[in-house]
Design a protein around this motif. Structure first.
Motif, short mmCIF file in Angstrom:
data_model
loop_
_atom_site.label_atom_id
_atom_site.label_comp_id
_atom_site.label_asym_id
_atom_site.label_seq_id
_atom_site.Cartn_x
_atom_site.Cartn_y
_atom_site.Cartn_z
N ASN A 96 -33.97 7.76 54.51
CA ASN A 96 -33.43 7.75 53.16
C ASN A 96 -32.14 8.54 53.03
OD1 ASN A 96 -33.51 9.29 50.28
ND2 ASN A 96 -34.12 7.15 50.11
N THR A 97 -31.17 7.96 52.32
CA THR A 97 -29.93 8.67 52.02
C THR A 97 -29.68 8.78 50.53
OG1 THR A 97 -28.63 6.63 52.11
CG2 THR A 97 -28.85 7.89 54.14
N TYR A 98 -30.22 7.83 49.75
CA TYR A 98 -29.93 7.81 48.32
C TYR A 98 -31.11 7.19 47.59
CZ TYR A 98 -27.94 6.45 43.85
OH TYR A 98 -27.73 6.26 42.51
N TYR A 99 -31.49 7.79 46.48
CA TYR A 99 -32.68 7.34 45.77
C TYR A 99 -32.42 7.32 44.27
CZ TYR A 99 -37.44 7.49 43.86
OH TYR A 99 -38.59 7.22 43.16
N SER A 100 -32.73 6.21 43.61
CA SER A 100 -32.67 6.12 42.16
C SER A 100 -33.77 5.18 41.70
CB SER A 100 -31.30 5.61 41.71
OG SER A 100 -31.18 4.22 41.95
N ARG A 101 -33.85 4.94 40.42
CA ARG A 101 -34.89 4.06 39.90
C ARG A 101 -34.62 2.60 40.26
NH1 ARG A 101 -36.18 6.30 33.79
NH2 ARG A 101 -36.95 8.35 34.42
N GLU A 102 -33.37 2.26 40.51
CA GLU A 102 -33.02 0.86 40.71
C GLU A 102 -32.62 0.51 42.14
OE1 GLU A 102 -30.04 -0.06 37.89
OE2 GLU A 102 -31.37 0.12 36.16
N ARG A 103 -32.03 1.47 42.85
CA ARG A 103 -31.55 1.18 44.20
C ARG A 103 -31.89 2.33 45.13
NH1 ARG A 103 -26.86 -0.46 41.22
NH2 ARG A 103 -26.70 -2.73 41.14
N GLN A 104 -32.09 1.96 46.40
CA GLN A 104 -32.32 2.97 47.41
C GLN A 104 -31.56 2.58 48.67
OE1 GLN A 104 -36.48 4.16 47.84
NE2 GLN A 104 -36.89 3.17 45.89
N SER A 105 -31.08 3.59 49.37
CA SER A 105 -30.30 3.35 50.57
C SER A 105 -30.86 4.16 51.74
CB SER A 105 -28.83 3.76 50.33
OG SER A 105 -28.07 3.59 51.50
N TRP A 106 -30.81 3.56 52.92
CA TRP A 106 -31.27 4.21 54.15
C TRP A 106 -30.24 4.03 55.25
CZ3 TRP A 106 -34.38 1.71 50.77
CH2 TRP A 106 -35.54 2.37 50.34
N ILE A 107 -30.09 5.04 56.07
CA ILE A 107 -29.29 4.90 57.29
C ILE A 107 -30.08 4.03 58.26
CG2 ILE A 107 -28.58 6.13 59.40
CD1 ILE A 107 -26.50 6.29 57.32
N ASP A 108 -29.44 3.01 58.79
CA ASP A 108 -30.06 2.09 59.74
C ASP A 108 -30.20 2.79 61.09
OD1 ASP A 108 -30.82 0.00 61.37
OD2 ASP A 108 -29.36 -1.41 60.56
N LEU A 109 -31.42 2.98 61.56
CA LEU A 109 -31.64 3.69 62.82
C LEU A 109 -31.16 2.91 64.04
CD1 LEU A 109 -35.06 5.56 62.47
CD2 LEU A 109 -32.76 6.51 62.54
N LEU A 110 -30.87 1.62 63.87
CA LEU A 110 -30.29 0.87 64.99
C LEU A 110 -28.98 1.50 65.45
CD1 LEU A 110 -30.80 -2.91 64.06
CD2 LEU A 110 -31.75 -1.69 66.02
N VAL A 111 -28.27 2.13 64.53
CA VAL A 111 -26.99 2.76 64.86
C VAL A 111 -27.17 3.87 65.88
CG1 VAL A 111 -24.96 3.91 63.90
CG2 VAL A 111 -26.25 2.29 62.51
N LYS A 112 -28.29 4.59 65.78
CA LYS A 112 -28.53 5.76 66.61
C LYS A 112 -29.66 5.54 67.62
CE LYS A 112 -25.44 8.51 64.85
NZ LYS A 112 -24.34 9.12 65.67
N MET A 113 -30.01 4.28 67.87
CA MET A 113 -31.17 4.01 68.71
C MET A 113 -31.00 4.54 70.13
SD MET A 113 -34.19 2.77 68.41
CE MET A 113 -34.19 1.60 67.05
N GLU A 114 -29.83 4.38 70.73
CA GLU A 114 -29.62 4.85 72.10
C GLU A 114 -29.79 6.36 72.20
OE1 GLU A 114 -26.12 3.49 74.02
OE2 GLU A 114 -26.57 1.36 73.72
N SER A 115 -29.23 7.09 71.22
CA SER A 115 -29.37 8.55 71.21
C SER A 115 -30.82 8.95 71.00
CB SER A 115 -28.50 9.16 70.11
OG SER A 115 -27.14 8.89 70.33
N LEU A 116 -31.48 8.24 70.12
CA LEU A 116 -32.89 8.55 69.83
C LEU A 116 -33.75 8.36 71.07
CD1 LEU A 116 -35.18 9.25 67.93
CD2 LEU A 116 -35.15 6.90 67.09
N ILE A 117 -33.54 7.28 71.78
CA ILE A 117 -34.32 7.01 73.00
C ILE A 117 -33.97 8.03 74.09
CG2 ILE A 117 -34.75 5.35 74.84
CD1 ILE A 117 -36.06 4.67 72.19
N ALA A 118 -32.69 8.39 74.18
CA ALA A 118 -32.25 9.34 75.22
C ALA A 118 -32.96 10.69 75.08
CB ALA A 118 -30.74 9.52 75.15
#
Length: 314
Positions: A282-304
């Motif tokens: 999660n990056t942003y939260y409201s009653r109408e919209r919510q946003s998340w950073i896509d973990l696909l962007v950091k998948m290689e680092s996460l696996i490493a």
């Protein structure tokens, strides 16, 4: 005399150049501190990059961890089995929620900063996950009280946190990757799957969110996925930090229905078949919209930085 004048001119030029460089850096620093309108972001309305599907294994399911993402979601197994809590042994109020992604790897979000600093100072951390051994056993059970809801997690006795690595998220604080001693997995203690598709059909997926207590809710209006351009999640800000602009291109934004029973939903999940996958933070939260950073962007680092997880060539 002429030689001395030339030397003085060179020195003067060097000082002026150095001053200009410092001034430019100062201007850049000031720009970073300033808030700008979302429409002034260089990435505004820029199409989201395409991310290749991660390949974790060569079998038909291509899972990040064997038997990951299994959740009966009923009765005693209603609480998400990948939910973990790290607790400072010297101060139980100093704790953070996380998600199990392998039998030796836990990830936590930026809210775990104080726990991280405690661990770096040499304090041991307790690991809680899975059901409590006894409903009233305060020695083996860690409880939270919040909005008429109680969350109990069993103490994983004998387990230790061995190491931690930090991944810098785009425009956001860190993702923490913790290495622990191997866990004995069960129906009540199971790693979640990491997403194993590209992002070409994001608008077709059925998303749901999970808060730190393991409560989940569907995010789609009228039970349909309502995927919108990522900049839509930031329009309500009017003015925003310039470094957040970069995050727009790597975010998943959804029009959502509000659920008063759900706290700020930290994790974005996708269910595909019989498995549950972690997709974003999660990056942003409201009653109408919510946003998340896509973990696909950091998948290689996460696996490493993860233990017992690998990426292979397609």
């Amino acid at each position: 005399m002429k030689f001395h004048i030339q030397i003085a001119q060179v020195i003067s030029f060097a000082i002026c150049t150095f001053s200009l460089i410092l001034t430019e850096h100062s201007r850049n620093d000031e720009l970073k501190k300033k808030n700008i309108n979302v429409t002034d972001c260089l990435n505004y309305l820029t199409p989201k990059p395409h991310f290749e599907a991660p390949v974790f294994s060569n079998d038909t399911e291509n899972l990040s961890f064997e038997n990951c993402g299994s959740w009966k979601n009923e009765g005693d197994n209603a609480k998400a089995p990948w939910r973990i809590q790290l607790v400072d042994t010297n101060d139980t109020l100093n704790n953070c929620d996380g998600i199990l992604i392998s039998d030796k790897t836990i990830i936590t979000y930026w809210t775990s900063t104080s726990v991280f600093h405690s661990f770096m100072r040499g304090n041991a951390l307790r690991i809680h996950g899975g059901p409590c051994e006894m409903s009233n056993d305060t020695e083996s059970c860690f409880r939270f009280y919040n909005i008429n809801r109680r969350s109990d997690l069993g103490l994983l006795s004998g387990q230790k946190v061995l190491d931690v690595n930090l991944i810098n998220l785009i425009g956001l604080p860190f993702l923490y990757v913790w290495t622990i001693t191997p866990l004995k997995l069960s129906d009540g203690l199971t790693p979640i799957c990491l997403w194993n598709e590209d992002n070409s059909r994001d608008e077709q997926l059925q998303y749901f969110a999970q808060d730190e207590f393991g409560s989940t809710t569907s995010l789609a209006i009228d039970n349909k996925s309502n995927y919108v351009g990522a900049e839509q999640c930031y329009m309500e800000h009017n003015m925003m930090r310039i470094e957040i602009c970069e995050a727009i291109r790597f975010s998943i934004c959804l029009n959502v229905k509000s659920d008063p029973k759900l706290l700020a939903p930290t994790y974005l999940l996708v269910q595909k078949g019989s498995r549950v996958y972690l997709r974003g933070l999660n990056t942003y939260y409201s009653r109408e919209r919510q946003s998340w950073i896509d973990l696909l962007v950091k998948m290689e680092s996460l696996i490493a930085y993860s233990t017992n997880l690998t990426m292979t060539r397609a």
